[in-house]
Structure formats: structure tokens, C-alpha cells
Scaffold this motif. Sequence first.
Motif, short mmCIF file in Angstrom:
data_model
loop_
_atom_site.label_atom_id
_atom_site.label_comp_id
_atom_site.label_asym_id
_atom_site.label_seq_id
_atom_site.Cartn_x
_atom_site.Cartn_y
_atom_site.Cartn_z
N SER A 101 2.70 1.46 -2.39
CA SER A 101 3.88 1.20 -1.59
C SER A 101 4.01 2.25 -0.50
O SER A 101 3.71 3.43 -0.70
CB SER A 101 5.13 1.22 -2.48
OG SER A 101 6.30 1.19 -1.69
N ASN A 128 2.68 -5.27 -0.76
CA ASN A 128 1.59 -4.50 -1.37
C ASN A 128 1.05 -5.20 -2.62
O ASN A 128 0.42 -4.58 -3.47
CB ASN A 128 2.03 -3.07 -1.69
CG ASN A 128 3.01 -2.98 -2.85
OD1 ASN A 128 3.77 -3.92 -3.09
ND2 ASN A 128 3.01 -1.87 -3.57
N ALA A 137 -2.16 -2.52 -2.75
CA ALA A 137 -2.09 -1.20 -2.13
C ALA A 137 -0.90 -0.45 -2.71
O ALA A 137 -0.06 -1.02 -3.40
CB ALA A 137 -1.94 -1.32 -0.62
N THR A 182 8.72 -4.90 -3.09
CA THR A 182 7.60 -3.96 -3.13
C THR A 182 7.45 -3.43 -4.55
O THR A 182 8.44 -3.25 -5.27
CB THR A 182 7.81 -2.79 -2.14
OG1 THR A 182 6.63 -1.99 -2.08
CG2 THR A 182 8.99 -1.93 -2.53
#
Length: 471
Positions: free
Chosen positions: A354, A364, A352, A333
Motif C-alpha cells: 500500500s 494494490n 503491491a 486498499t
Amino acid sequence: MLRFVAKKAAFPPLGLLTVAAMLPRDWELRFVDLNVRSLNDADLRWADYVFISAMIVHEASVREIVRRCAALDRQIIAGGPLFTTGHKNFPEIPHFVLGEAEAIMPQVVADLQRGSPQPVYRAPACPGLAQTPVPRWDLIRMRDYVTMSAQFSRGCPFDCEFCDIIVMNGRVPRTKSPEQFIAELEALRRYGWKDMVFVVDDNFIGNKARTRALLHAMIAWRERTRTQMGFLTEASINLADDADLIALMVTAGFRKVFVGIETPSAVSLDECHKVQNRGRDLVAAVQVLQRSGLEVMGGFIVGFDSDTRDIFKQQFDFIQRSGVVTAMVGLLTALPRTRLFDRLKREGRLLASSTGNNTDATLNFLPRLNRDYLESGYRELMRRLYEPRNYYRRIRVFLKTYHAAGGRLRLSWSDVSAFLKSLWLLGVWHRGRLAYCRFSLATLFRRPGQFRVAIEMAIIGHHFRCVADRL
């Protein structure tokens, strides 16, 4: 696993307890750990200010508290990793303490006493720890927790691309004095704590000279007080290169160490700049620690750009062969402000923020391997690792290598209760009961001295099996 030991949470929130000790002693404090009990409106109405500390994984909970505080017209002062790396995402919070609190809390306190707190307080980069107080253990019920927490150092000398430790705490490890840390352990002992303590350092051996001095002090303290406390911590794999340091840790009461192994792929280690893991036999390094009396809990990551399609088989084979029983595997991530985050942003691959939860089976960012393949492969890897037969086989590999040292931990009623509950839940009720019964009986007859640690691992396996089943 909390149901086995009749506890409410694994660890207390050490950050808030430490901040509480920086406040004037004549202030009335009400401490609410949301892992232990709910936050009532009466608690909020009682308060002049609400202090919140949180990590990224707590974001949803924080937003709910913020909503409730706004409804009751209560001001929030927020700190901790969630806000240090992302406070601009919370415009509804009026006050922030960003970074480490020691150097700026006197100003925060003075402003609160005047009734005029500032919107943002920023800590100077990497303050010393000489002024860090003993946490306010009197604000919690210790019996609610499995393990207590203490901190000796902050920072890590390494520069792994995915890690946000160096973003928040720097690459030059800073330590408390041995006397300061021993005073914290003594406070725990005087409050009646007798069990495990998690030394929550980013890398316990980041400054080996100071770690050695501390260990000598801990050994003397243990001999003087006859305490039965045991310890676990986090360290880099190069601990395996220092037999004297390992021996000191074991003599000082350390039983477990979490090590970021990450991946058996040398190319992926190069990619993430995990230099301390390169050019060594990682299985042999793990076994050095286990033979010396340290149970290795391993961190593993899948999803590096350099990972090939057989990465899940590589990880499974390595974990089984090394006997890393507690294998904490997560998808890579991109955490805020890390070098990985910045690189993926430059490459247009960030998708996106985390969630802070590396076991939620979502990425993400856009990976090099097929996204669905990575996410489904991760779920299957976790299921295979914690399938009862594979898991108990891994414990057997560990027990063949592990040599318990450093004296026995005390046997408490909660330990006995946990064993009896495991007999029912794992030996009768749940799937894998035959594998559990064969494993426990074989261990009892062939390795009776290791029976306690074997049952503890069986219970921990139940926890991770639940995690894997929910992915």
C-alpha cells in the motif's frame, strides 16, 4: 485550503511531540515538521540522533531522510505506524521503536545516555495511558497550523476487515483520565490556542462510560475557563443511537465528527464485517447527528468484492441525499497485517504494498470487478461529487438538517481573510464561480446564521475539487 487561512499545515505531528515530552528536559531538541519547513543539513549535523516518526504515506520522504543521514553519518531512531507494521523494509535504519512508546522510552533514554542503543525496542501490547505526558507544544509555532491535536483514547472495539487500527492499538479502548486530558487542553489554552482541536482517537466513543466522564469534565473546564475552543473527532455510527451522549458532546464544544460510513451496500458491509453499520438507516443516522449540531464528515470506500457495477451511482446518490458534505472517498486498499491483507495474500490477489494514500486511484490487489472499471469509476465519482453544482447542492441539503448548537466559535482575522480570499478565488477566478455566487448569496439572505459554516464548506470543497482534478 491552507492558502485561504494563511497556514502551513492542517495539524501538528502529535506523535513526535508526545515522544519529545518523554525525553529528559535537559536534552536539547530541534523539531522539524516537514509539512511546515524543510530539513537542512545543518539540522542533521547538529543532532546526535535523528528521531523519525512516519506513516505509510511518508515512505518516500523517509527514504530521502535516511539517505541524507547516512551521508552525514547520523544515526536514526525510527518509530510510528510505517515501522511498526513494516520495519523490515528498512534494513538501512539502525534503530527502531515499535509500537506505543510510553512503556519503552525509559529504556531507550537509558541506552542513549550510555551510547549503546539497541537495534529494536518492542512495546508491550497495548500499554496503559496513565504515563502519557503533555505534548511539547513549546517546540512548534502554533500559528503555522489550522488545528491542534489531542488524544483521549486508543483502540476500537470493532473488527473491520480493512482496518489496521486494531492491529496497532487493539480492540479494548484504553483512555487517559479526564484530569489528564483536561491538563493537555489547559496546556494548549495557556500557550494561547483558541481555535479547533482534533481529538484524534480511533473511536472517541469506544468506551462510552469513560467518554461520558470526560465530557462532563470538559464541560466544567469550559465553564471555568470561558474558552472558545471547539472540537472534532472520529466515532462510529452507533453514536446516533445515544441522544444523551450526543448532547454532552455538543455541550462540551464538539462541532464535527468523522464517521466511517464506507458504503450503502449492505452486502459489502457484511463482507468487511462493519457490523455497527448494519441493520440501520444510514441516512437517518447521519441526519440525527446533523440535527443535534454535529457536522458529519464521512469516510467511504469502493472496491469491495461484493460491490456491483452500480456502486458508484449508489455512493453518489447516498452522499448527495444524506448531505455528507465532506465525503472522503477512497479505493479499498490492503494495509499490512490487516485481516484483508492476510485474506488477499492467501487468495494470491495481492499485487503491491500500500502507498498509504487512498486517493491515488490505484489498487494494490486484484479486485472482483474489472480493475480499469473501478479506477476510472472512482475518478469520475470524485469529479461528480465535487463538481460545483453538485457540491453546493449537497451543502444545501446539510444546512436544511443542521442545527448549530454549543455556542459560537470565535471569529478570527484568519476567518475574515479566508472569506475575502474565497470571494476572489471561488467567486471570480475559478470555474464554478456562478454556482458559488448563487450559493453564497442565497445562504446569506435565507440562512444568515449559517453563512459562516457555508463559506467554510465552500472553501473545503475547493480542496477536494483539486484532489479530484489530479486523480
